[in-house]
Design a protein around this motif. Structure first.
Motif, PDB file in Angstrom:
ATOM      1  N   PHE A 122       0.856  -1.176   0.000  1.00  0.00           N
ATOM      2  CA  PHE A 122       0.000   0.000   0.000  1.00  0.00           C
ATOM      3  C   PHE A 122       0.897   1.232   0.000  1.00  0.00           C
ATOM      4  O   PHE A 122       2.123   1.118   0.116  1.00  0.00           O
ATOM      5  CB  PHE A 122      -0.935  -0.005   1.220  1.00  0.00           C
ATOM      6  CG  PHE A 122      -0.223   0.013   2.553  1.00  0.00           C
ATOM      7  CD1 PHE A 122      -0.024   1.201   3.243  1.00  0.00           C
ATOM      8  CD2 PHE A 122       0.249  -1.161   3.128  1.00  0.00           C
ATOM      9  CE1 PHE A 122       0.634   1.220   4.472  1.00  0.00           C
ATOM     10  CE2 PHE A 122       0.899  -1.158   4.352  1.00  0.00           C
ATOM     11  CZ  PHE A 122       1.091   0.044   5.024  1.00  0.00           C
ATOM     12  N   TYR A 171      -0.864   5.512   5.121  1.00  0.00           N
ATOM     13  CA  TYR A 171      -1.919   5.216   6.098  1.00  0.00           C
ATOM     14  C   TYR A 171      -2.889   6.395   6.215  1.00  0.00           C
ATOM     15  O   TYR A 171      -2.498   7.548   6.016  1.00  0.00           O
ATOM     16  CB  TYR A 171      -1.328   4.997   7.494  1.00  0.00           C
ATOM     17  CG  TYR A 171      -0.618   3.697   7.719  1.00  0.00           C
ATOM     18  CD1 TYR A 171      -1.327   2.496   7.823  1.00  0.00           C
ATOM     19  CD2 TYR A 171       0.767   3.652   7.886  1.00  0.00           C
ATOM     20  CE1 TYR A 171      -0.674   1.297   8.068  1.00  0.00           C
ATOM     21  CE2 TYR A 171       1.429   2.450   8.136  1.00  0.00           C
ATOM     22  CZ  TYR A 171       0.701   1.284   8.223  1.00  0.00           C
ATOM     23  OH  TYR A 171       1.352   0.098   8.477  1.00  0.00           O
ATOM     24  N   TRP A 177      -5.566   2.893   8.720  1.00  0.00           N
ATOM     25  CA  TRP A 177      -5.960   2.184   7.506  1.00  0.00           C
ATOM     26  C   TRP A 177      -4.901   2.259   6.410  1.00  0.00           C
ATOM     27  O   TRP A 177      -4.576   3.361   5.936  1.00  0.00           O
ATOM     28  CB  TRP A 177      -7.251   2.790   6.953  1.00  0.00           C
ATOM     29  CG  TRP A 177      -8.388   2.878   7.927  1.00  0.00           C
ATOM     30  CD1 TRP A 177      -8.587   2.112   9.032  1.00  0.00           C
ATOM     31  CD2 TRP A 177      -9.485   3.805   7.875  1.00  0.00           C
ATOM     32  NE1 TRP A 177      -9.748   2.481   9.675  1.00  0.00           N
ATOM     33  CE2 TRP A 177     -10.325   3.515   8.982  1.00  0.00           C
ATOM     34  CE3 TRP A 177      -9.863   4.820   6.985  1.00  0.00           C
ATOM     35  CZ2 TRP A 177     -11.487   4.238   9.243  1.00  0.00           C
ATOM     36  CZ3 TRP A 177     -11.029   5.540   7.241  1.00  0.00           C
ATOM     37  CH2 TRP A 177     -11.828   5.237   8.358  1.00  0.00           C
ATOM     38  N   GLN A 199      -3.658   2.485   2.769  1.00  0.00           N
ATOM     39  CA  GLN A 199      -4.358   3.178   1.695  1.00  0.00           C
ATOM     40  C   GLN A 199      -3.509   3.173   0.419  1.00  0.00           C
ATOM     41  O   GLN A 199      -2.288   3.299   0.474  1.00  0.00           O
ATOM     42  CB  GLN A 199      -4.601   4.631   2.125  1.00  0.00           C
ATOM     43  CG  GLN A 199      -5.543   5.419   1.266  1.00  0.00           C
ATOM     44  CD  GLN A 199      -6.990   5.193   1.660  1.00  0.00           C
ATOM     45  OE1 GLN A 199      -7.274   4.657   2.730  1.00  0.00           O
ATOM     46  NE2 GLN A 199      -7.907   5.610   0.801  1.00  0.00           N
ATOM     47  N   TYR A 200      -4.159   3.000  -0.731  1.00  0.00           N
ATOM     48  CA  TYR A 200      -3.499   3.238  -2.013  1.00  0.00           C
ATOM     49  C   TYR A 200      -3.689   4.717  -2.368  1.00  0.00           C
ATOM     50  O   TYR A 200      -4.513   5.409  -1.775  1.00  0.00           O
ATOM     51  CB  TYR A 200      -4.133   2.392  -3.119  1.00  0.00           C
ATOM     52  CG  TYR A 200      -4.096   0.899  -2.896  1.00  0.00           C
ATOM     53  CD1 TYR A 200      -2.931   0.248  -2.510  1.00  0.00           C
ATOM     54  CD2 TYR A 200      -5.240   0.133  -3.097  1.00  0.00           C
ATOM     55  CE1 TYR A 200      -2.905  -1.125  -2.322  1.00  0.00           C
ATOM     56  CE2 TYR A 200      -5.230  -1.240  -2.920  1.00  0.00           C
ATOM     57  CZ  TYR A 200      -4.060  -1.871  -2.526  1.00  0.00           C
ATOM     58  OH  TYR A 200      -4.042  -3.223  -2.334  1.00  0.00           O
ATOM     59  N   TRP A 251      -8.230   1.449  -1.518  1.00  0.00           N
ATOM     60  CA  TRP A 251      -7.571   0.905  -0.336  1.00  0.00           C
ATOM     61  C   TRP A 251      -7.735  -0.614  -0.292  1.00  0.00           C
ATOM     62  O   TRP A 251      -8.704  -1.156  -0.826  1.00  0.00           O
ATOM     63  CB  TRP A 251      -8.171   1.507   0.937  1.00  0.00           C
ATOM     64  CG  TRP A 251      -9.654   1.302   1.048  1.00  0.00           C
ATOM     65  CD1 TRP A 251     -10.311   0.232   1.600  1.00  0.00           C
ATOM     66  CD2 TRP A 251     -10.675   2.179   0.562  1.00  0.00           C
ATOM     67  NE1 TRP A 251     -11.660   0.386   1.500  1.00  0.00           N
ATOM     68  CE2 TRP A 251     -11.918   1.590   0.858  1.00  0.00           C
ATOM     69  CE3 TRP A 251     -10.651   3.412  -0.092  1.00  0.00           C
ATOM     70  CZ2 TRP A 251     -13.129   2.183   0.519  1.00  0.00           C
ATOM     71  CZ3 TRP A 251     -11.860   4.007  -0.430  1.00  0.00           C
ATOM     72  CH2 TRP A 251     -13.085   3.391  -0.114  1.00  0.00           C
ATOM     73  N   HIS A 279      -8.480  -3.977   8.372  1.00  0.00           N
ATOM     74  CA  HIS A 279      -7.371  -3.122   7.927  1.00  0.00           C
ATOM     75  C   HIS A 279      -5.994  -3.610   8.384  1.00  0.00           C
ATOM     76  O   HIS A 279      -5.036  -3.559   7.619  1.00  0.00           O
ATOM     77  CB  HIS A 279      -7.592  -1.694   8.443  1.00  0.00           C
ATOM     78  CG  HIS A 279      -8.854  -1.067   7.965  1.00  0.00           C
ATOM     79  ND1 HIS A 279      -9.041  -0.663   6.663  1.00  0.00           N
ATOM     80  CD2 HIS A 279     -10.010  -0.779   8.623  1.00  0.00           C
ATOM     81  CE1 HIS A 279     -10.255  -0.138   6.532  1.00  0.00           C
ATOM     82  NE2 HIS A 279     -10.862  -0.200   7.698  1.00  0.00           N
TER      83      HIS A 279
END
Length: 209
Positions: free
Chosen positions: A24, A27, A64, A66-67, A71, A107
């Motif tokens: 990822f 965050y 979390w 995240q991309y 996500w 997550h």
């Protein structure tokens, strides 16, 4: 053997097009204003964090992965799930053991970390944030633009920029403050799908009980 099992998990995930742990971009640290959650959900559940004695303000919703767009969630992992004592130990900042478990399941498994390491990182991220004291001084509900809440966080946390933080609303109430962080917990600009500030000019902000 453990390495071989991990390889099988990753290979299966890749073939299925699933999200893979540790892959990822940054965050999102999400902090919920507890009085809002209690009014909309928690009171009906009899949640402990909604009791007056809990004195709950900004509660850690989650950390979390995240991309830049979208996500990962519910990743397959070879890491052991957290024990009840681990989740219970997070209740002081997450409101409940159940919330800590759910955040790991949805997550935390995508972080590529073990459960203890993920919880430790989430606590570290939460503790790095200066949560504006002005909100704890409220004695009655007020209506205000979400931008006022954002400004308070920026003032309390020198070095943050506006594109690193967003304030969300739900049902006309201030809901959450979300900060974007690098994997080393440094504030970074949020992706386009995260920076969606609440447009309300008169969002309700209830005081801590």
């Amino acid at each position: 053997m453990r390495a071989f099992i991990a390889f099988l998990f990753y290979a299966t995930a890749a073939l299925a097009g699933e999200d893979r742990p540790g892959e990822f971009d940054y965050y999102v640290l999400a902090m919920s204003w507890s009085p809002t959650w209690c009014a909309l959900e928690g009171d009906a559940r009899g949640a402990a964090q909604c009791h007056k004695a809990a004195d709950s303000g900004w509660i850690l919703h989650g950390l979390w992965p995240q991309y830049h767009r979208g996500w990962p969630e519910h990743c397959q992992t070879t890491e052991r799930p957290p024990s009840r004592s681990m989740t219970q130990a997070m209740a002081d900042i997450m409101g409940s053991s159940g919330q800590a478990w759910y955040q790991w399941k949805k997550h935390g498994r995508c972080s590529g970390l073990s459960a203890p390491a993920y919880y430790a990182l989430a606590r570290e991220a939460y503790n790095k944030v200066n949560r504006p004291e002005v909100f704890r001084k409220l004695t009655k509900p007020v209506k205000l633009p979400a931008a006022v809440v954002e400004e308070a966080f920026l003032k309390a946390n020198p070095g943050w920029e506006r594109d690193m933080l967003t304030i969300t609303c739900r049902q006309g109430r201030i809901q959450e403050a979300r900060l974007c962080l690098s994997k080393t917990l440094d504030p970074v600009p949020c992706g386009r799908d995260v920076v969606r500030d609440c447009p309300a000019k008169d969002a309700l902000f209830a005081p801590i009980r």
